[in-house]
Design an enzyme around this catalytic site. Sequence first.
Site, PDB file in Angstrom:
ATOM      1  N   ARG A  48     -32.707 -37.092  37.769  1.00  0.00           N
ATOM      2  CA  ARG A  48     -32.804 -36.776  38.540  1.00  0.00           C
ATOM      3  C   ARG A  48     -34.419 -36.893  39.228  1.00  0.00           C
ATOM      4  O   ARG A  48     -35.040 -37.140  38.535  1.00  0.00           O
ATOM      5  CB  ARG A  48     -32.732 -35.507  38.053  1.00  0.00           C
ATOM      6  CG  ARG A  48     -32.919 -33.999  39.942  1.00  0.00           C
ATOM      7  CD  ARG A  48     -33.167 -32.707  39.094  1.00  0.00           C
ATOM      8  NE  ARG A  48     -32.890 -32.048  39.760  1.00  0.00           N
ATOM      9  CZ  ARG A  48     -34.105 -30.920  40.416  1.00  0.00           C
ATOM     10  NH1 ARG A  48     -35.288 -31.524  39.616  1.00  0.00           N
ATOM     11  NH2 ARG A  48     -34.117 -30.561  41.753  1.00  0.00           N
ATOM     12  N   HIS A  81     -31.664 -28.529  46.204  1.00  0.00           N
ATOM     13  CA  HIS A  81     -30.658 -28.643  45.521  1.00  0.00           C
ATOM     14  C   HIS A  81     -29.546 -29.703  46.261  1.00  0.00           C
ATOM     15  O   HIS A  81     -28.354 -29.176  46.161  1.00  0.00           O
ATOM     16  CB  HIS A  81     -29.912 -27.557  45.753  1.00  0.00           C
ATOM     17  CG  HIS A  81     -30.694 -26.013  45.158  1.00  0.00           C
ATOM     18  ND1 HIS A  81     -31.092 -24.936  46.409  1.00  0.00           N
ATOM     19  CD2 HIS A  81     -31.592 -26.213  44.840  1.00  0.00           C
ATOM     20  CE1 HIS A  81     -32.239 -24.037  45.395  1.00  0.00           C
ATOM     21  NE2 HIS A  81     -32.418 -25.032  44.256  1.00  0.00           N
ATOM     22  N   LEU A 137     -26.997 -19.678  45.250  1.00  0.00           N
ATOM     23  CA  LEU A 137     -27.755 -18.828  45.227  1.00  0.00           C
ATOM     24  C   LEU A 137     -28.518 -18.389  43.453  1.00  0.00           C
ATOM     25  O   LEU A 137     -27.232 -18.460  42.846  1.00  0.00           O
ATOM     26  CB  LEU A 137     -26.844 -17.628  45.319  1.00  0.00           C
ATOM     27  CG  LEU A 137     -26.333 -17.587  46.741  1.00  0.00           C
ATOM     28  CD1 LEU A 137     -25.611 -16.438  47.326  1.00  0.00           C
ATOM     29  CD2 LEU A 137     -27.284 -17.744  48.527  1.00  0.00           C
ATOM     30  N   ARG A 193     -40.268 -16.778  45.267  1.00  0.00           N
ATOM     31  CA  ARG A 193     -40.700 -17.272  46.671  1.00  0.00           C
ATOM     32  C   ARG A 193     -40.252 -16.686  48.665  1.00  0.00           C
ATOM     33  O   ARG A 193     -38.994 -15.923  47.834  1.00  0.00           O
ATOM     34  CB  ARG A 193     -40.046 -18.864  47.067  1.00  0.00           C
ATOM     35  CG  ARG A 193     -40.251 -19.860  46.301  1.00  0.00           C
ATOM     36  CD  ARG A 193     -39.999 -20.658  46.433  1.00  0.00           C
ATOM     37  NE  ARG A 193     -39.635 -21.894  45.607  1.00  0.00           N
ATOM     38  CZ  ARG A 193     -38.680 -23.040  44.812  1.00  0.00           C
ATOM     39  NH1 ARG A 193     -37.329 -22.390  45.492  1.00  0.00           N
ATOM     40  NH2 ARG A 193     -38.769 -23.489  43.774  1.00  0.00           N
ATOM     41  N   GLU A 248     -24.892 -29.747  38.259  1.00  0.00           N
ATOM     42  CA  GLU A 248     -25.823 -30.696  38.260  1.00  0.00           C
ATOM     43  C   GLU A 248     -25.608 -32.320  37.778  1.00  0.00           C
ATOM     44  O   GLU A 248     -25.270 -33.263  38.560  1.00  0.00           O
ATOM     45  CB  GLU A 248     -27.247 -30.099  39.471  1.00  0.00           C
ATOM     46  CG  GLU A 248     -26.843 -29.262  40.528  1.00  0.00           C
ATOM     47  CD  GLU A 248     -28.166 -28.354  40.372  1.00  0.00           C
ATOM     48  OE1 GLU A 248     -28.748 -27.461  39.657  1.00  0.00           O
ATOM     49  OE2 GLU A 248     -29.259 -28.461  40.937  1.00  0.00           O
ATOM     50  N   ARG A 280     -30.809  -8.570  38.061  1.00  0.00           N
ATOM     51  CA  ARG A 280     -29.396  -7.853  36.955  1.00  0.00           C
ATOM     52  C   ARG A 280     -30.717  -6.981  36.666  1.00  0.00           C
ATOM     53  O   ARG A 280     -29.977  -5.684  36.533  1.00  0.00           O
ATOM     54  CB  ARG A 280     -28.997  -8.748  35.454  1.00  0.00           C
ATOM     55  CG  ARG A 280     -28.468  -9.423  35.950  1.00  0.00           C
ATOM     56  CD  ARG A 280     -27.905 -10.696  34.358  1.00  0.00           C
ATOM     57  NE  ARG A 280     -28.969 -11.489  34.098  1.00  0.00           N
ATOM     58  CZ  ARG A 280     -28.562 -12.638  33.888  1.00  0.00           C
ATOM     59  NH1 ARG A 280     -27.805 -12.207  32.979  1.00  0.00           N
ATOM     60  NH2 ARG A 280     -29.722 -13.645  34.233  1.00  0.00           N
ATOM     61  N   ASN A 284     -32.420 -18.392  41.069  1.00  0.00           N
ATOM     62  CA  ASN A 284     -33.690 -18.073  40.979  1.00  0.00           C
ATOM     63  C   ASN A 284     -34.310 -18.867  42.621  1.00  0.00           C
ATOM     64  O   ASN A 284     -34.383 -18.551  43.122  1.00  0.00           O
ATOM     65  CB  ASN A 284     -34.729 -18.034  39.506  1.00  0.00           C
ATOM     66  CG  ASN A 284     -35.454 -18.070  40.036  1.00  0.00           C
ATOM     67  OD1 ASN A 284     -35.594 -16.785  40.291  1.00  0.00           O
ATOM     68  ND2 ASN A 284     -36.412 -18.030  38.859  1.00  0.00           N
ATOM     69  N   GLY A 285     -33.582 -20.077  42.584  1.00  0.00           N
ATOM     70  CA  GLY A 285     -34.020 -20.577  43.788  1.00  0.00           C
ATOM     71  C   GLY A 285     -33.036 -20.439  44.184  1.00  0.00           C
ATOM     72  O   GLY A 285     -32.093 -20.641  43.815  1.00  0.00           O
ATOM     73  N   ASN A 336     -33.268 -34.961  32.735  1.00  0.00           N
ATOM     74  CA  ASN A 336     -34.267 -34.651  34.034  1.00  0.00           C
ATOM     75  C   ASN A 336     -35.020 -34.878  33.319  1.00  0.00           C
ATOM     76  O   ASN A 336     -35.699 -33.647  32.198  1.00  0.00           O
ATOM     77  CB  ASN A 336     -33.301 -34.063  34.820  1.00  0.00           C
ATOM     78  CG  ASN A 336     -33.764 -33.118  35.347  1.00  0.00           C
ATOM     79  OD1 ASN A 336     -35.299 -32.540  35.034  1.00  0.00           O
ATOM     80  ND2 ASN A 336     -33.998 -31.221  35.724  1.00  0.00           N
ATOM     81  N   LYS A 344     -34.978 -32.517  29.620  1.00  0.00           N
ATOM     82  CA  LYS A 344     -33.671 -32.131  30.244  1.00  0.00           C
ATOM     83  C   LYS A 344     -32.460 -33.646  29.703  1.00  0.00           C
ATOM     84  O   LYS A 344     -33.006 -34.330  30.510  1.00  0.00           O
ATOM     85  CB  LYS A 344     -32.912 -31.753  30.493  1.00  0.00           C
ATOM     86  CG  LYS A 344     -33.298 -29.917  30.341  1.00  0.00           C
ATOM     87  CD  LYS A 344     -32.419 -28.736  31.642  1.00  0.00           C
ATOM     88  CE  LYS A 344     -33.521 -28.101  32.344  1.00  0.00           C
ATOM     89  NZ  LYS A 344     -32.292 -27.800  33.346  1.00  0.00           N
ATOM     90  N   ASP A 404     -35.117 -10.785  38.380  1.00  0.00           N
ATOM     91  CA  ASP A 404     -34.012 -11.053  37.897  1.00  0.00           C
ATOM     92  C   ASP A 404     -32.856  -9.764  38.426  1.00  0.00           C
ATOM     93  O   ASP A 404     -32.752  -8.922  38.559  1.00  0.00           O
ATOM     94  CB  ASP A 404     -33.204 -10.771  35.743  1.00  0.00           C
ATOM     95  CG  ASP A 404     -32.466 -12.014  35.710  1.00  0.00           C
ATOM     96  OD1 ASP A 404     -30.936 -10.458  36.119  1.00  0.00           O
ATOM     97  OD2 ASP A 404     -32.808 -12.109  34.762  1.00  0.00           O
TER      98      ASP A 404
END
Length: 408
Positions: free
Chosen positions: A96, A185, A214, A246, A391, A289, A216-217, A7, A14, A287
């Site tokens: 990817r 996604h 679900l 976003r 993924e 959390r 961050n994006g 990726n 990655k 975030d």
Amino acid sequence: MKILVLNAGSSSCKYKLFNMDDHSVLCQGLVERIGDPTTGALTHKIAPDTDKEEKIALEEPFKDHAVALNKVIALLTDKDKGVIKDTNEISVIGHRVLHGGYFQTTPALVDEKCKKTIRDAFPLGPLHNPPNYTGIEVAEKLFPNVPNVAVFDTAFGMQMPEEAYTYALPKALSKELQIRRYGFHGTSHIYLVNRGAAFMHKPLEQFNCITLHLGNGSSLGCAQNGKCIDTSMGLTPLEGLVMGTRCGSIDPAIVPYIISQKGISAQEVDTIMNKKSGLLGLCGQTDLRDIHRMADKENNADAILARKILIRSIKKTLGSFFFLLEGKVDCLIFSAGIGENDAYVRSQVVKGLEGLGICMDQEKNATRSGDERDISTADSKVKILVIPTNEELQIALTAQEVLAKSKS
Ligand code: ADP
């Protein structure tokens, strides 16, 4: 069989090397700050997440992707710590690629036609497609005997029927600019649909589900008979749910209104909507959390409201997909950072839906686990699953399938 998944981003790359016999990860890593002439970092893990895990961390500049990937090859084939003897042990490389453009509906073996497809889609994926393309070209040079497969993130959305992907804009304009709902996604949604069908012991062709990626994006996918019939992201990943930074779907007239009132450019509004909105714009944090802490411990009104808006946006889209499937839904599948970990969001999203046959077992929902699991009650008509997304494995599985087809 060993498959490498790559990726390549603009300044990062990655990678994960799979042993496809048991889907185990032989090694994985991340190269960062590629292109920075002064500094760069490479983190390489052998046998990650096992008791044999070993980590190698390097700090040195990586002039470009070729230098970075050469270093990765050196680590993969290292005499002492390498997991392969030479690169010919790799059967195929799965890349990817964000965008396949208007015409590419399936993953593809990389050839000149496929490369042109990726280049032609540069305007549709300006941040991702160029570095994804570089990754492919570098791999072609450095692994001359290994075939490459491009796995497009738009592939799930390309399964949609015309009435789902067409925007009600002038037909000629959409055609000229290749405007349609593409959805993103896709690799994650495809993985979740496949795993969901396997979990429920249903043939894919008879399996209906709603996938909730679900993170961050975030996006929701709607699959009927195993195929995508709708998804919440659109021409770009901006449409749909409220996300970390976003705004998701808003009245499109807000854009010209901001431009005329603030005297800023369309590009600046785009940046506001992509990078400064969503949870960040509403309460200053991305975030969830942190947002839970602010809402529950500090009684912060912005955080409380941001959380309510997030859950409402997920629930609204879930409801619309439930109706598109005419209520014939085998299961809901929660996944990604929030979907896999956040019991509060999961329980709020399905709260009050018992009349529709969606019944959560609160105890199961509250139990933390990294496994695929069913968190609905035994008599829930619609099952509620939590499936950790993967993924990279999906890219490897797809590359394996494309390679096998190309040989048959
Ligand atoms: P990305 O889209 O960048 O891949 P992730 O899938 O990692 O994002 O999701 C990030 C979100 O997941 C954050 O909002 C974070 O709060 C949430 N998250 C991640 N881990 C946990 C956890 N252990 N408990 C609750 N929420 C979590």
